[in-house]
Design an enzyme around this catalytic site. Structure first.
Site, mmCIF file in Angstrom:
data_model
loop_
_atom_site.group_PDB
_atom_site.id
_atom_site.type_symbol
_atom_site.label_atom_id
_atom_site.label_comp_id
_atom_site.label_asym_id
_atom_site.label_seq_id
_atom_site.Cartn_x
_atom_site.Cartn_y
_atom_site.Cartn_z
ATOM 1 N N LYS A 1 0.836 -1.209 0.000
ATOM 2 C CA LYS A 1 0.000 0.000 0.000
ATOM 3 C C LYS A 1 0.873 1.262 0.000
ATOM 4 C CE LYS A 1 -2.165 -1.206 3.806
ATOM 5 N NZ LYS A 1 -1.449 -2.477 4.111
ATOM 6 N N ARG B 1 -9.863 0.378 8.936
ATOM 7 C CA ARG B 1 -9.411 -0.983 9.165
ATOM 8 C C ARG B 1 -10.466 -1.818 9.886
ATOM 9 N NH1 ARG B 1 -3.488 0.298 9.005
ATOM 10 N NH2 ARG B 1 -2.366 -1.654 9.016
ATOM 11 N N ARG C 1 11.565 -5.625 4.905
ATOM 12 C CA ARG C 1 11.168 -4.214 4.752
ATOM 13 C C ARG C 1 12.103 -3.303 5.552
ATOM 14 N NH1 ARG C 1 5.117 -1.970 5.520
ATOM 15 N NH2 ARG C 1 5.199 -2.904 7.597
ATOM 16 N N ARG D 1 11.183 -1.614 11.129
ATOM 17 C CA ARG D 1 10.180 -1.186 12.102
ATOM 18 C C ARG D 1 10.090 -2.191 13.248
ATOM 19 N NH1 ARG D 1 4.900 0.223 8.639
ATOM 20 N NH2 ARG D 1 3.967 -0.952 10.344
ATOM 21 N N ARG E 1 -0.449 -9.458 13.387
ATOM 22 C CA ARG E 1 -1.103 -8.404 12.600
ATOM 23 C C ARG E 1 -1.926 -9.010 11.470
ATOM 24 N NH1 ARG E 1 3.885 -5.031 11.151
ATOM 25 N NH2 ARG E 1 2.476 -3.754 9.907
HETATM 26 P P1 ADP Z 1 1.170 -1.649 7.492
HETATM 27 O O1 ADP Z 1 1.660 -0.608 6.510
HETATM 28 O O2 ADP Z 1 2.213 -2.646 7.811
HETATM 29 O O3 ADP Z 1 -0.154 -2.221 7.066
HETATM 30 P P2 ADP Z 1 0.565 0.559 9.214
HETATM 31 O O4 ADP Z 1 1.829 1.338 9.132
HETATM 32 O O5 ADP Z 1 -0.579 1.036 8.385
HETATM 33 O O6 ADP Z 1 0.894 -0.947 8.882
HETATM 34 O O7 ADP Z 1 0.063 0.475 10.710
HETATM 35 C C1 ADP Z 1 0.927 0.170 11.776
HETATM 36 C C2 ADP Z 1 0.145 0.019 13.057
HETATM 37 O O8 ADP Z 1 -0.558 1.237 13.369
HETATM 38 C C3 ADP Z 1 -0.951 -1.051 13.027
HETATM 39 O O9 ADP Z 1 -0.453 -2.350 13.304
HETATM 40 C C4 ADP Z 1 -1.901 -0.541 14.125
HETATM 41 O O10 ADP Z 1 -1.393 -0.817 15.418
HETATM 42 C C5 ADP Z 1 -1.848 0.963 13.929
HETATM 43 N N1 ADP Z 1 -2.886 1.435 12.997
HETATM 44 C C6 ADP Z 1 -2.686 1.955 11.758
HETATM 45 N N2 ADP Z 1 -3.859 2.292 11.177
HETATM 46 C C7 ADP Z 1 -4.832 1.974 12.076
HETATM 47 C C8 ADP Z 1 -6.259 2.056 12.067
HETATM 48 N N3 ADP Z 1 -6.945 2.542 11.021
HETATM 49 N N4 ADP Z 1 -6.930 1.616 13.165
HETATM 50 C C9 ADP Z 1 -6.283 1.135 14.219
HETATM 51 N N5 ADP Z 1 -4.937 1.011 14.292
HETATM 52 C C10 ADP Z 1 -4.206 1.430 13.236
HETATM 53 P P1 ADP Z 2 2.097 -1.886 3.220
HETATM 54 O O1 ADP Z 2 2.092 -0.378 3.208
HETATM 55 O O2 ADP Z 2 0.897 -2.478 2.540
HETATM 56 O O3 ADP Z 2 2.328 -2.456 4.568
HETATM 57 P P2 ADP Z 2 4.702 -1.652 1.889
HETATM 58 O O4 ADP Z 2 4.470 -0.753 0.713
HETATM 59 O O5 ADP Z 2 5.377 -1.075 3.072
HETATM 60 O O6 ADP Z 2 3.320 -2.379 2.307
HETATM 61 O O7 ADP Z 2 5.516 -2.939 1.348
HETATM 62 C C1 ADP Z 2 5.943 -3.985 2.238
HETATM 63 C C2 ADP Z 2 7.324 -4.496 1.794
HETATM 64 O O8 ADP Z 2 7.208 -5.213 0.558
HETATM 65 C C3 ADP Z 2 8.353 -3.378 1.542
HETATM 66 O O9 ADP Z 2 9.624 -3.836 1.941
HETATM 67 C C4 ADP Z 2 8.283 -3.145 0.034
HETATM 68 O O10 ADP Z 2 9.540 -2.694 -0.490
HETATM 69 C C5 ADP Z 2 7.963 -4.567 -0.492
HETATM 70 N N1 ADP Z 2 7.083 -4.554 -1.671
HETATM 71 C C6 ADP Z 2 6.071 -3.689 -1.954
HETATM 72 N N2 ADP Z 2 5.442 -4.024 -3.110
HETATM 73 C C7 ADP Z 2 6.068 -5.136 -3.572
HETATM 74 C C8 ADP Z 2 5.881 -5.994 -4.724
HETATM 75 N N3 ADP Z 2 4.913 -5.741 -5.627
HETATM 76 N N4 ADP Z 2 6.716 -7.050 -4.853
HETATM 77 C C9 ADP Z 2 7.681 -7.307 -3.933
HETATM 78 N N5 ADP Z 2 7.906 -6.551 -2.829
HETATM 79 C C10 ADP Z 2 7.116 -5.484 -2.644
#
Ligand code: ADP
Ligand code: ADP
Length: 224
Positions: free
Chosen positions: A16, A91, A130, A163, A174
């Site tokens: 994302k 979420r 990541r 992270r 998660r």
């Molecule tokens: P990822 O990119 O790995 O999906 P995020 O960076 O969006 O994770 O979120 C990291 C953490 O922040 C989540 O595991 C949760 O604890 C919190 N968080 C983020 N967005 C929300 C939301 N909309 N509602 C509740 N908790 C959230």
């Molecule tokens: P999210 O915001 O959904 O948690 P991220 O954009 O942070 O996801 O991506 C999670 C990890 O996967 C990062 O290390 C990123 O560089 C890698 N990644 C993202 N898109 C792809 C893809 N299409 N193929 C392989 N690795 C990816």
């Protein structure tokens, strides 16, 4: 100009953030990422940060009432007047309902919910590699999307870190939380007719091309 109100859905690690960075450049939309807002609040030790930290460290969701107000404020703010790209919110169904109610008050509605689908095994692989810039927040992967210089952000040379919540046990939890609390949103947005699905296992460039083409078509339709 017509508004463009977009949300990104998908499990942690779906890509994302990676896609958001590209899409905000393409379409010049303000990017509202809940995870980034919360991590910034934690590092600044604000009230929000203090409320959120323990939940984030444990891989749990921050309570709906803690997060919804903050995000609605951003969505209703002047920067988002012509639209937004929301990443990481909603979420839960309660958050989705809060967003709908907030938009309705402004006489706006969601343009599309962009779902990036990736199986759990791939999520585990991605999260272990990541790395994130401490300053720009830009996301890399040691193997799939490496920076030009190891451990340094391409944009400004800032340090890349893993992270705290990207360790395997927390990622597994998660994912459970995602399946339990967030996947009901797929049906929710399908019923509204705004869900768009994308295969997140393709390369970042292919995923981007697909999403960009869909958004461009939606934009044309809106302008007709
Ligand atoms: P990822 O990119 O790995 O999906 P995020 O960076 O969006 O994770 O979120 C990291 C953490 O922040 C989540 O595991 C949760 O604890 C919190 N968080 C983020 N967005 C929300 C939301 N909309 N509602 C509740 N908790 C959230
Ligand atoms: P999210 O915001 O959904 O948690 P991220 O954009 O942070 O996801 O991506 C999670 C990890 O996967 C990062 O290390 C990123 O560089 C890698 N990644 C993202 N898109 C792809 C893809 N299409 N193929 C392989 N690795 C990816």
């Amino acid at each position: 100009m017509s508004q463009f109100n977009l949300i990104l859905l998908g499990p942690p690690g779906a890509g994302k953030g990676t896609q958001a960075e590209r899409l905000t450049d393409d379409f010049n939309l303000p990017y509202i990422a809940t995870g980034n807002i919360l991590r910034e609040a934690v590092s600044q030790e604000t009230t929000l940060g203090k409320q959120a930290k323990a939940f984030m460290d444990a891989g749990e969701l921050v309570p709906d009432d803690v997060i919804s107000g903050v995000i609605l404020e951003a969505v209703e703010g002047p920067d988002a007047r012509d639209g937004f790209l929301l990443d990481g919110f909603p979420r839960t169904v309660a958050q989705a309902e809060a967003l709908d109610a907030g938009l309705e008050q402004l006489d706006r509605r969601l343009t599309a919910a962009i779902l990036i689908e990736v199986p759990d095994e791939e999520v585990m692989r991605r999260m272990s590699g990541r790395r994130v810039s401490v300053k720009t927040g830009r996301v890399y992967h040691v193997e799939f999307d490496p920076p030009k210089h190891e451990g340094r952000c391409d944009v400004d040379g800032s340090r890349l870190v893993q992270r705290d919540d990207d360790h395997p046990e927390t990622v597994a939890h998660r994912l459970e939380v995602y399946h339990e609390k967030t996947t009901p949103l797929i049906g929710y947005y399908e019923d509204q007719g705004v869900l768009r699905r994308f295969d997140g296992t393709r390369s970042p460039t292919e995923v981007h091309d697909h999403i960009r083409a869909t958004i461009a078509t939606l934009r044309l339709e809106e302008e007709l």
